[in-house]
Scaffold this motif. Structure first.
Motif, PDB file in Angstrom:
ATOM      1  N   SER A 190     -34.017  25.970   4.212  1.00 21.00           N
ATOM      2  CA  SER A 190     -34.537  24.933   5.201  1.00 21.00           C
ATOM      3  C   SER A 190     -35.591  25.291   5.810  1.00 21.00           C
ATOM      4  O   SER A 190     -36.637  24.734   6.241  1.00 21.00           O
ATOM      5  N   PHE A 191     -35.449  26.431   6.622  1.00 25.89           N
ATOM      6  CA  PHE A 191     -36.503  27.262   7.329  1.00 25.89           C
ATOM      7  C   PHE A 191     -37.701  27.471   6.695  1.00 25.89           C
ATOM      8  O   PHE A 191     -38.970  27.209   7.053  1.00 25.89           O
ATOM      9  N   LEU A 192     -37.544  27.954   5.533  1.00 26.97           N
ATOM     10  CA  LEU A 192     -38.748  28.368   4.547  1.00 26.97           C
ATOM     11  C   LEU A 192     -39.559  27.005   4.418  1.00 26.97           C
ATOM     12  O   LEU A 192     -40.524  27.071   4.397  1.00 26.97           O
ATOM     13  N   SER A 193     -38.803  25.991   3.903  1.00 30.39           N
ATOM     14  CA  SER A 193     -39.289  24.736   3.715  1.00 30.39           C
ATOM     15  C   SER A 193     -39.939  24.118   4.645  1.00 30.39           C
ATOM     16  O   SER A 193     -41.260  23.673   4.618  1.00 30.39           O
ATOM     17  N   PHE A 194     -39.589  24.325   5.791  1.00 32.84           N
ATOM     18  CA  PHE A 194     -40.289  23.766   7.187  1.00 32.84           C
ATOM     19  C   PHE A 194     -41.647  24.422   7.271  1.00 32.84           C
ATOM     20  O   PHE A 194     -42.603  23.763   7.534  1.00 32.84           O
ATOM     21  N   LEU A 195     -41.702  25.794   7.076  1.00 33.82           N
ATOM     22  CA  LEU A 195     -42.901  26.432   7.353  1.00 33.82           C
ATOM     23  C   LEU A 195     -44.049  26.122   6.225  1.00 33.82           C
ATOM     24  O   LEU A 195     -44.915  26.170   6.648  1.00 33.82           O
ATOM     25  N   VAL A 196     -43.541  25.995   5.072  1.00 36.19           N
ATOM     26  CA  VAL A 196     -44.276  25.596   4.099  1.00 36.19           C
ATOM     27  C   VAL A 196     -45.024  24.193   4.316  1.00 36.19           C
ATOM     28  O   VAL A 196     -46.112  23.917   4.216  1.00 36.19           O
ATOM     29  N   TRP A 197     -44.233  23.205   4.948  1.00 38.13           N
ATOM     30  CA  TRP A 197     -44.609  22.004   5.115  1.00 38.13           C
ATOM     31  C   TRP A 197     -45.667  21.983   6.363  1.00 38.13           C
ATOM     32  O   TRP A 197     -46.462  21.556   6.177  1.00 38.13           O
ATOM     33  N   ILE A 198     -45.472  22.931   7.535  1.00 37.09           N
ATOM     34  CA  ILE A 198     -46.334  23.073   8.366  1.00 37.09           C
ATOM     35  C   ILE A 198     -47.551  23.497   7.740  1.00 37.09           C
ATOM     36  O   ILE A 198     -48.636  23.264   8.386  1.00 37.09           O
ATOM     37  N   CYS A 199     -47.483  24.330   7.234  1.00 35.62           N
ATOM     38  CA  CYS A 199     -48.640  25.231   6.464  1.00 35.62           C
ATOM     39  C   CYS A 199     -49.411  24.178   5.700  1.00 35.62           C
ATOM     40  O   CYS A 199     -51.022  24.017   5.594  1.00 35.62           O
ATOM     41  N   PHE A 200     -48.739  23.266   4.909  1.00 33.48           N
ATOM     42  CA  PHE A 200     -49.577  22.228   3.949  1.00 33.48           C
ATOM     43  C   PHE A 200     -50.231  21.298   4.995  1.00 33.48           C
ATOM     44  O   PHE A 200     -51.526  20.945   4.661  1.00 33.48           O
ATOM     45  N   ILE A 201     -49.678  20.906   5.984  1.00 31.59           N
ATOM     46  CA  ILE A 201     -50.367  20.081   7.229  1.00 31.59           C
ATOM     47  C   ILE A 201     -51.425  20.671   7.497  1.00 31.59           C
ATOM     48  O   ILE A 201     -52.720  19.849   7.826  1.00 31.59           O
ATOM     49  N   ASN A 202     -51.479  21.974   7.990  1.00 25.56           N
ATOM     50  CA  ASN A 202     -52.686  22.694   8.516  1.00 25.56           C
ATOM     51  C   ASN A 202     -53.746  22.903   7.472  1.00 25.56           C
ATOM     52  O   ASN A 202     -55.091  22.602   8.184  1.00 25.56           O
ATOM     53  N   ILE A 203     -53.451  23.228   6.416  1.00 25.62           N
ATOM     54  CA  ILE A 203     -54.363  22.926   5.416  1.00 25.62           C
ATOM     55  C   ILE A 203     -55.106  21.755   5.190  1.00 25.62           C
ATOM     56  O   ILE A 203     -56.392  21.932   5.020  1.00 25.62           O
ATOM     57  N   ASN A 204     -54.246  20.708   5.089  1.00 19.92           N
ATOM     58  CA  ASN A 204     -55.039  19.319   5.005  1.00 19.92           C
ATOM     59  C   ASN A 204     -56.093  19.263   6.227  1.00 19.92           C
ATOM     60  O   ASN A 204     -56.995  18.549   5.908  1.00 19.92           O
ATOM     61  N   ILE A 205     -55.426  19.558   7.395  1.00 23.01           N
ATOM     62  CA  ILE A 205     -56.338  19.279   8.712  1.00 23.01           C
ATOM     63  C   ILE A 205     -57.471  19.978   8.282  1.00 23.01           C
ATOM     64  O   ILE A 205     -58.823  19.606   8.793  1.00 23.01           O
ATOM     65  N   TYR A 206     -57.573  21.377   8.040  1.00 19.39           N
ATOM     66  CA  TYR A 206     -58.654  22.279   7.974  1.00 19.39           C
ATOM     67  C   TYR A 206     -59.792  21.753   7.119  1.00 19.39           C
ATOM     68  O   TYR A 206     -60.855  21.697   7.268  1.00 19.39           O
ATOM     69  N   GLN A 207     -59.009  21.068   5.844  1.00 15.64           N
ATOM     70  CA  GLN A 207     -60.094  20.731   5.018  1.00 15.64           C
ATOM     71  C   GLN A 207     -60.244  18.837   5.111  1.00 15.64           C
ATOM     72  O   GLN A 207     -61.403  18.806   4.134  1.00 15.64           O
ATOM     73  N   LYS A 208     -59.940  18.517   6.254  1.00 10.36           N
ATOM     74  CA  LYS A 208     -60.343  17.130   6.362  1.00 10.36           C
ATOM     75  C   LYS A 208     -61.683  16.879   7.007  1.00 10.36           C
ATOM     76  O   LYS A 208     -61.996  17.654   7.900  1.00 10.36           O
ATOM     77  N   PRO A 209     -62.339  15.969   6.165  1.00  8.00           N
ATOM     78  CA  PRO A 209     -63.770  15.817   6.534  1.00  8.00           C
ATOM     79  C   PRO A 209     -63.697  14.809   7.852  1.00  8.00           C
ATOM     80  O   PRO A 209     -62.985  14.025   8.044  1.00  8.00           O
ATOM     81  N   VAL A 210     -64.562  15.308   8.870  1.00  6.30           N
ATOM     82  CA  VAL A 210     -64.765  14.484  10.133  1.00  6.30           C
ATOM     83  C   VAL A 210     -66.208  13.997   9.998  1.00  6.30           C
ATOM     84  O   VAL A 210     -67.158  14.951   9.754  1.00  6.30           O
ATOM     85  N   LYS A 211     -66.394  13.034  10.850  1.00  3.54           N
ATOM     86  CA  LYS A 211     -67.993  12.588  10.970  1.00  3.54           C
ATOM     87  C   LYS A 211     -68.687  13.186  12.051  1.00  3.54           C
ATOM     88  O   LYS A 211     -68.011  13.376  13.203  1.00  3.54           O
ATOM     89  N   VAL A 212     -69.871  13.531  11.882  1.00  5.25           N
ATOM     90  CA  VAL A 212     -70.757  14.024  12.809  1.00  5.25           C
ATOM     91  C   VAL A 212     -72.180  13.164  12.655  1.00  5.25           C
ATOM     92  O   VAL A 212     -72.387  12.660  11.666  1.00  5.25           O
ATOM     93  N   THR A 213     -72.573  13.142  14.011  1.00  2.00           N
ATOM     94  CA  THR A 213     -74.213  12.291  13.902  1.00  2.00           C
ATOM     95  C   THR A 213     -75.147  13.486  14.349  1.00  2.00           C
ATOM     96  O   THR A 213     -74.925  14.308  14.947  1.00  2.00           O
TER      97      THR A 213
END
Length: 213
Positions: A190-213
């Motif tokens: 459970s603990f390992l699965s939770f940490l992997v989930w957290i890491c996946f979320i952070n990878i997605n955020i890191y790669q998430k495109p954001v708008k700049v002007t």
């Protein structure tokens, strides 16, 4: 001015990933240093993945009565983990489209959960500390799931639901007579699965495109 996109590549977003990796490495080292003993066999030698809990590494003495040489490493691992997850709970809602109340709920409950975990290093009742930290962490996790669903990250949302299932399974094993023998293994999964989930979320955020002007 034409809007462009770039990755949300703030270094801070990656702290939970680095922290999780360091925690796992320290956990392995601490387990290798643990003298021995478990609730199943108090005279056993070494750390058993099937019978020992993570908290066994935090005690002054091992269950077999010997001084616990694993404690300094285990304490360091706990501190690293709490800081890494506190960073996650703080930065995650700031990078996801969410309301102020929802953001504060995730930040406050998530960080409070990590602060409660530090009391595992004191003489305060273990179950009380774990239950309080788990309750606060559960609130933050539910808030995170809502954010993931609203952001349409459905695969990571589904992974989060799987982690909720594992939490329920842990409670079932803990409170059901004769089932606690399976709990040490299920807790680690459970603990390992939770940490992997957290890491996946952070990878997605890191790669998430954001708008700049």
């Amino acid at each position: 001015m034409t809007a462009q996109t770039r990755k949300s590549n703030s270094f801070w977003i990656l702290i939970p990933i680095f922290g999780s990796l360091v925690y796992i490495a320290l956990y392995v080292i601490a387990a290798m240093l643990y003298p021995g003993g478990s609730e199943t066999d108090k005279s056993s030698i070494g750390y058993s993945l099937a019978n020992n809990y993570w908290c066994n590494l935090l005690h002054d003495n091992a269950i077999n009565g010997q001084p616990n040489t694993a404690k300094p490493i285990a304490v360091t691992a706990l501190i690293v983990l709490c800081l890494a997850l506190s960073a996650f709970w703080f930065f995650f809602p700031r990078h996801i489209m969410t309301g102020r109340i929802q953001r504060l709920t995730i930040q406050i409950s998530g960080i409070a959960s990590m602060l409660c975990s530090f009391f595992l290093l004191t003489n305060i009742n273990h179950d009380l500390v774990v239950n309080l930290a788990s309750f606060m962490g559960f609130i933050a996790t539910i808030g995170t799931l809502i954010c993931l669903y609203q952001t349409k990250w459905y695969s990571i949302f589904a992974f989060g639901l799987f982690n909720i299932f594992l939490i329920g399974l842990n409670n079932y094993l803990y409170y059901t007579q004769g089932m606690m023998i399976y709990l040490p293994v299920v807790q680690k999964i459970s603990f390992l699965s939770f940490l992997v989930w957290i890491c996946f979320i952070n990878i997605n955020i890191y790669q998430k495109p954001v708008k700049v002007t």
